[in-house]
Design an enzyme around this catalytic site. Structure first.
Site, PDB file in Angstrom:
ATOM      1  N   ASP A 277       0.953  -1.272  -0.014  1.00  0.00           N
ATOM      2  CA  ASP A 277       0.080   0.110  -0.011  1.00  0.00           C
ATOM      3  C   ASP A 277       0.841   1.240  -0.078  1.00  0.00           C
ATOM      4  O   ASP A 277       1.871   1.277   0.580  1.00  0.00           O
ATOM      5  CB  ASP A 277      -0.930   0.020   1.106  1.00  0.00           C
ATOM      6  CG  ASP A 277      -2.108   1.000   1.075  1.00  0.00           C
ATOM      7  OD1 ASP A 277      -2.275   1.403   0.106  1.00  0.00           O
ATOM      8  OD2 ASP A 277      -2.749   1.179   1.848  1.00  0.00           O
ATOM      9  N   GLY A 278       0.179   2.469  -0.722  1.00  0.00           N
ATOM     10  CA  GLY A 278       0.983   3.457  -0.617  1.00  0.00           C
ATOM     11  C   GLY A 278       1.682   4.165  -1.808  1.00  0.00           C
ATOM     12  O   GLY A 278       2.194   5.118  -1.872  1.00  0.00           O
TER      13      GLY A 278
ATOM     14  N   HIS B 106       2.288   3.847  -9.106  1.00  0.00           N
ATOM     15  CA  HIS B 106       2.011   2.314  -9.331  1.00  0.00           C
ATOM     16  C   HIS B 106       3.351   1.669 -10.048  1.00  0.00           C
ATOM     17  O   HIS B 106       3.718   0.659  -9.859  1.00  0.00           O
ATOM     18  CB  HIS B 106       0.682   2.123 -10.196  1.00  0.00           C
ATOM     19  CG  HIS B 106      -0.568   2.577  -9.355  1.00  0.00           C
ATOM     20  ND1 HIS B 106      -0.533   2.068  -7.896  1.00  0.00           N
ATOM     21  CD2 HIS B 106      -1.590   3.208  -9.739  1.00  0.00           C
ATOM     22  CE1 HIS B 106      -1.916   2.306  -7.476  1.00  0.00           C
ATOM     23  NE2 HIS B 106      -2.368   3.243  -8.725  1.00  0.00           N
TER      24      HIS B 106
ATOM     25  N   LEU C 162      10.775 -20.243  -4.949  1.00  0.00           N
ATOM     26  CA  LEU C 162      10.084 -19.478  -4.354  1.00  0.00           C
ATOM     27  C   LEU C 162       8.695 -19.450  -5.244  1.00  0.00           C
ATOM     28  O   LEU C 162       8.590 -19.408  -6.521  1.00  0.00           O
ATOM     29  CB  LEU C 162      10.588 -17.995  -4.451  1.00  0.00           C
ATOM     30  CG  LEU C 162       9.440 -16.918  -3.844  1.00  0.00           C
ATOM     31  CD1 LEU C 162       9.473 -16.937  -2.470  1.00  0.00           C
ATOM     32  CD2 LEU C 162       9.732 -15.419  -4.516  1.00  0.00           C
TER      33      LEU C 162
ATOM     34  N   SER D 216      -8.075  -4.832   5.098  1.00  0.00           N
ATOM     35  CA  SER D 216      -8.582  -4.609   3.579  1.00  0.00           C
ATOM     36  C   SER D 216      -8.992  -5.848   2.879  1.00  0.00           C
ATOM     37  O   SER D 216      -8.806  -5.993   1.643  1.00  0.00           O
ATOM     38  CB  SER D 216      -7.729  -3.626   2.747  1.00  0.00           C
ATOM     39  OG  SER D 216      -7.420  -2.633   3.595  1.00  0.00           O
TER      40      SER D 216
END
Ligand code: IPE
Ligand code: IPE
Ligand code: MG
Length: 257
Positions: free
Chosen positions: A37-38, A54, A148, A213
């Site tokens: 976020d942010g 973004h 991963l 959220s």
């Protein structure tokens, strides 16, 4: 080379190098999930359009992927677009959809080299065809990679996840294939988007908001929460390292004593 030695070559910033000795290599979380976020605030502080935030945020993902691999984290889940993000202005949404396509295409070679398996959780069918297609291609192309698992939450909502699982159970009960008494934790878990993926050990949220959220509601029942005021585009490898070290100081009890 031992993981300690390769990590010393990876975490080269002075502050990161100083953090490294505090890491306990025997207690690295298997699954880290991030609410990235942010991006908007990062752009706003620079007088830039949100789209620039973004784009900077997309670059930041590389840092956490590389850090996760370096530390031996096995699953990294990134909340990329929520089922509620459709309420944003159309131009921001279309910008994000094309950014997703661009980023996954550009990064695919590097993900292959790093032996990363891309997985998607969320309703891909309700995404624009180009975005859904690019992710399906990446999922197929990386299916046998095993260092991963990068779990991309796209058009994901925790409630939507539970609604779908509930429907699937109800159908099986209605068809006489499932006894309602057979519905337990495992029966629900196995019908979520995250079936087969262990629950997150830690959830990181950047930019300071103390809320979940609608992220992985069922799966984070006992996850350790780590909230940092750092905005997502500024969250680098050293921040990831310090989050893991903080996690290792927690006393996880799972309701016991
Ligand atoms: C997170 O950044 C990215 C997405 C939700 C896609 P935001 O766009 O929510 O940034 P802020 O919260 O407005 O700063
Ligand atoms: C959560 O961030 C969703 C993602 C990071 C994709 P939001 O910015 O959408 O969350 P709220 O609106 O602050 O709760
Ligand atoms: Mg936000």
């Amino acid at each position: 080379m031992s993981p300690e030695n390769t990590a010393a070559a990876f975490f080269t910033h002075k502050r990161d190098r100083e953090s490294l000795p505090a890491l306990d290599w025997s207690r690295v979380p298997a699954h880290v999930a991030i609410i990235m976020d942010g991006n908007g605030r990062w752009a706003q502080r620079r007088g830039l359009p949100r789209a620039a935030g973004h784009r900077a945020g997309a670059k930041s993902i590389r840092e956490s992927i590389a850090a996760a691999i370096e530390l031996g984290v096995r699953y990294l889940t990134i909340y990329s677009f929520s089922s509620e993000n459709w309420t944003r202005p159309a131009d921001e949404i279309s910008g994000l959809m094309s950014l997703f396509v661009e980023v996954i295409r550009v990064e695919l070679d590097s993900l292959q080299r790093m032996d990363v398996r891309v997985r998607v959780i969320g309703d891909l069918d309700a995404m624009p065809a180009a975005t859904a297609g690019a992710f399906r291609d990446a999922v197929d192309a990386t299916a046998t990679n095993g260092t991963l698992d990068l779990v991309v939450a796209l058009n994901y909502g925790g409630r939507d996840d539970l609604v779908r699982a509930t429907r699937s159970l109800a159908v099986q009960v209605a068809e006489g294939k499932l006894d309602p008494r057979g519905i337990d934790d495992a029966a629900i878990s196995s019908r979520l988007y995250t079936a087969g993926i262990p629950d997150p050990d830690m959830v990181i949220r950047t930019s300071g908001e103390m809320r979940v959220s609608n992220f992985l509601l069922w799966q984070i029942a006992y996850s350790e929460l780590y909230v940092t005021s750092v905005l997502w585009p500024d969250f680098k490898r050293g921040d990831f390292l310090r989050a893991v070290i903080d996690y290792q100081r927690r006393d996880r009890r799972f309701g016991g004593r």
